[in-house]
Design a protein around this motif. Structure first.
Motif, PDB file in Angstrom:
ATOM      1  N   ARG A 118     -25.687   6.897  21.283  1.00 43.58           N
ATOM      2  CA  ARG A 118     -26.952   6.212  20.929  1.00 43.58           C
ATOM      3  C   ARG A 118     -27.138   4.953  21.775  1.00 43.58           C
ATOM      4  N   GLN A 126     -21.055  -1.543  15.405  1.00 44.95           N
ATOM      5  CA  GLN A 126     -22.093  -0.811  14.662  1.00 44.95           C
ATOM      6  C   GLN A 126     -23.284  -0.509  15.594  1.00 44.95           C
ATOM      7  N   SER A 127     -23.445   0.766  15.866  1.00 44.81           N
ATOM      8  CA  SER A 127     -24.457   1.150  16.858  1.00 44.81           C
ATOM      9  C   SER A 127     -25.866   0.680  16.482  1.00 44.81           C
ATOM     10  N   LEU A 164     -13.644   1.153  15.174  1.00 43.95           N
ATOM     11  CA  LEU A 164     -14.548   2.247  15.510  1.00 43.95           C
ATOM     12  C   LEU A 164     -15.257   1.907  16.810  1.00 43.95           C
ATOM     13  N   VAL A 165     -15.668   2.921  17.555  1.00 44.49           N
ATOM     14  CA  VAL A 165     -16.554   2.669  18.692  1.00 44.49           C
ATOM     15  C   VAL A 165     -17.977   3.010  18.251  1.00 44.49           C
ATOM     16  N   PRO A 166     -18.955   2.352  18.864  1.00 44.18           N
ATOM     17  CA  PRO A 166     -18.910   1.488  20.027  1.00 44.18           C
ATOM     18  C   PRO A 166     -18.724   0.012  19.677  1.00 44.18           C
ATOM     19  N   GLN A 203      -8.383   3.203  19.296  1.00 43.69           N
ATOM     20  CA  GLN A 203      -9.223   2.360  18.432  1.00 43.69           C
ATOM     21  C   GLN A 203      -8.385   1.514  17.476  1.00 43.69           C
ATOM     22  N   ASN A 258     -17.088  11.863  10.379  1.00 46.30           N
ATOM     23  CA  ASN A 258     -16.381  11.065  11.379  1.00 46.30           C
ATOM     24  C   ASN A 258     -14.930  11.537  11.492  1.00 46.30           C
ATOM     25  N   LEU A 259     -14.345  11.226  12.646  1.00 46.91           N
ATOM     26  CA  LEU A 259     -12.971  11.654  12.935  1.00 46.91           C
ATOM     27  C   LEU A 259     -12.004  11.273  11.829  1.00 46.91           C
ATOM     28  N   ARG A 260     -12.079  10.041  11.348  1.00 44.32           N
ATOM     29  CA  ARG A 260     -11.087   9.592  10.360  1.00 44.32           C
ATOM     30  C   ARG A 260     -11.244  10.337   9.039  1.00 44.32           C
ATOM     31  N   HIS A 313     -23.633  11.060   9.499  1.00 45.17           N
ATOM     32  CA  HIS A 313     -22.518  10.905  10.443  1.00 45.17           C
ATOM     33  C   HIS A 313     -21.210  10.405   9.817  1.00 45.17           C
ATOM     34  N   SER A 342     -18.286  10.310  21.472  1.00 54.70           N
ATOM     35  CA  SER A 342     -18.742   9.591  20.278  1.00 54.70           C
ATOM     36  C   SER A 342     -20.265   9.596  20.194  1.00 54.70           C
ATOM     37  N   SER A 343     -20.806  10.106  19.096  1.00 57.47           N
ATOM     38  CA  SER A 343     -22.263  10.125  18.990  1.00 57.47           C
ATOM     39  C   SER A 343     -22.812   8.719  18.745  1.00 57.47           C
ATOM     40  N   SER A 344     -22.016   7.842  18.137  1.00 54.13           N
ATOM     41  CA  SER A 344     -22.488   6.467  17.939  1.00 54.13           C
ATOM     42  C   SER A 344     -22.598   5.734  19.274  1.00 54.13           C
TER      43      SER A 344
HETATM   44  N1  LIG Z   1     -21.604   3.389  11.723  1.00 56.82           N
HETATM   45  C1  LIG Z   1     -20.824   3.239  12.915  1.00 56.82           C
HETATM   46  C2  LIG Z   1     -19.946   4.456  13.079  1.00 56.82           C
HETATM   47  C3  LIG Z   1     -18.983   4.302  14.222  1.00 56.82           C
HETATM   48  C4  LIG Z   1     -18.051   5.489  14.271  1.00 56.82           C
HETATM   49  O1  LIG Z   1     -17.812   6.136  13.258  1.00 56.82           O
HETATM   50  N2  LIG Z   1     -17.502   5.768  15.455  1.00 56.82           N
HETATM   51  C5  LIG Z   1     -16.606   6.887  15.591  1.00 56.82           C
HETATM   52  C6  LIG Z   1     -16.937   7.698  16.810  1.00 56.82           C
HETATM   53  S1  LIG Z   1     -18.558   8.409  16.699  1.00 56.82           S
HETATM   54  C7  LIG Z   1     -15.180   6.372  15.702  1.00 56.82           C
HETATM   55  O2  LIG Z   1     -14.942   5.369  16.322  1.00 56.82           O
HETATM   56  N3  LIG Z   1     -14.234   7.092  15.103  1.00 56.82           N
HETATM   57  C8  LIG Z   1     -12.850   6.739  15.177  1.00 56.82           C
HETATM   58  C9  LIG Z   1     -12.098   7.079  13.945  1.00 56.82           C
HETATM   59  O3  LIG Z   1     -12.647   7.741  13.056  1.00 56.82           O
HETATM   60  O4  LIG Z   1     -10.933   6.698  13.877  1.00 56.82           O
HETATM   61  C10 LIG Z   1     -21.745   3.049  14.116  1.00 56.82           C
HETATM   62  O5  LIG Z   1     -22.891   3.507  14.049  1.00 56.82           O
HETATM   63  O6  LIG Z   1     -21.335   2.422  15.106  1.00 56.82           O
END
Ligand SMILES: N[C@@H](CCC(=O)N[C@@H](CS)C(=O)NCC(=O)O)C(=O)O
Length: 217
Positions: A14, A66-67, A53-55, A40, A110-112, A106, A9-11
């Motif tokens: 960070r 929210q990162s 979502l992570v993190p 998740q 994202n994955l979803r 980003h 996860s790039s978030s």
């Molecule tokens: N804006 C959020 C984005 C978080 C996010 O999109 N995380 C992704 C991984 S990088 C995630 O959990 N994706 C799971 C999904 O799409 O179901 C942040 O900065 O924390």
């Protein structure tokens, strides 16, 4: 502290960099985002992070998703070394780059979103890749122009919030075979950050939830 994270996860990447820069010890709790695990979406995780979502960071009684919110929290609570430059103009520039990546680039990749394109809209692998590369190009083109031409970091001699967003995004771009030749400044920033211990320790393949035997990115 505890960090709910996924190694790729790039978030989350960070946030790991910030925790390591500030010398804060934390436990990584892996959340496997890939189907069929899709951890998740488990009720226990959704209770902590309603966006699923992570993190998610746990610091005592404090639970934050929210990162960028986590990064600002860490910077206020544990100020040294600062993640934001000192003057208002430079702070705004750091946030501008961080938001260009985290709020505009980003989320589209994202994955979803990629799963929705593929599973609901019938996009094949090539279409999915074209989508990814399109939004990545728009975002990185802008960031290449926004960063300081002198380097070595995004806004000059000190690492800041912008670097914490650029490095994970470039990792992600390489993962999806996006050519980076058009981004000499961003690549130079990435290389300069790679020499710093906090960034090196945060690399995805070194995380406890990375599969055994995964190589360097
Ligand atoms: N804006 C959020 C984005 C978080 C996010 O999109 N995380 C992704 C991984 S990088 C995630 O959990 N994706 C799971 C999904 O799409 O179901 C942040 O900065 O924390």
């Amino acid at each position: 502290m505890k960090l709910y994270s996924y190694w790729r996860s790039s978030s989350a990447y960070r946030v790991r960099i910030a925790l390591n820069m500030k010398g804060l010890s934390y436990e990584t709790l892996g959340v496997d985002l890939r189907p069929p695990a899709s951890a998740q979406h488990s009720p226990a995780y959704a209770a902590l992070n309603p966006q699923q979502l992570v993190p998610t960071l746990i610091d005592g009684e404090t639970v934050i998703g929210q990162s960028l919110a986590i990064l600002e929290y860490l910077d206020e609570r544990y100020p040294q070394p600062p993640l934001l430059p000192s003057g208002p103009r430079e702070r705004a520039r750091a946030r501008q780059i961080a938001l260009a990546i985290s709020a505009d680039l980003h989320p589209l990749n994202n994955l979803r979103v990629l799963h929705y394109l593929e599973n609901k809209l019938g996009a094949d692998q090539a279409t999915r890749q074209a989508w990814y590369h399109h939004w990545l190009k728009l975002g990185l083109d802008a960031c290449e122009r926004l960063v300081d031409e002198r380097g070595p970091y995004a806004l000059g001699p000190r690492v800041c919030l912008a670097d914490l967003c650029i490095v994970p995004q470039l990792y992600n771009a390489r993962r999806y075979a996006f050519p980076l030749d058009a981004y000499p400044r961003l690549c130079r920033i990435d290389a300069a950050c790679a020499d710093l211990e906090a960034f090196a320790r945060s690399r995805p393949e070194l995380q406890p939830d990375a599969p055994a035997g995964v190589g360097a990115a």
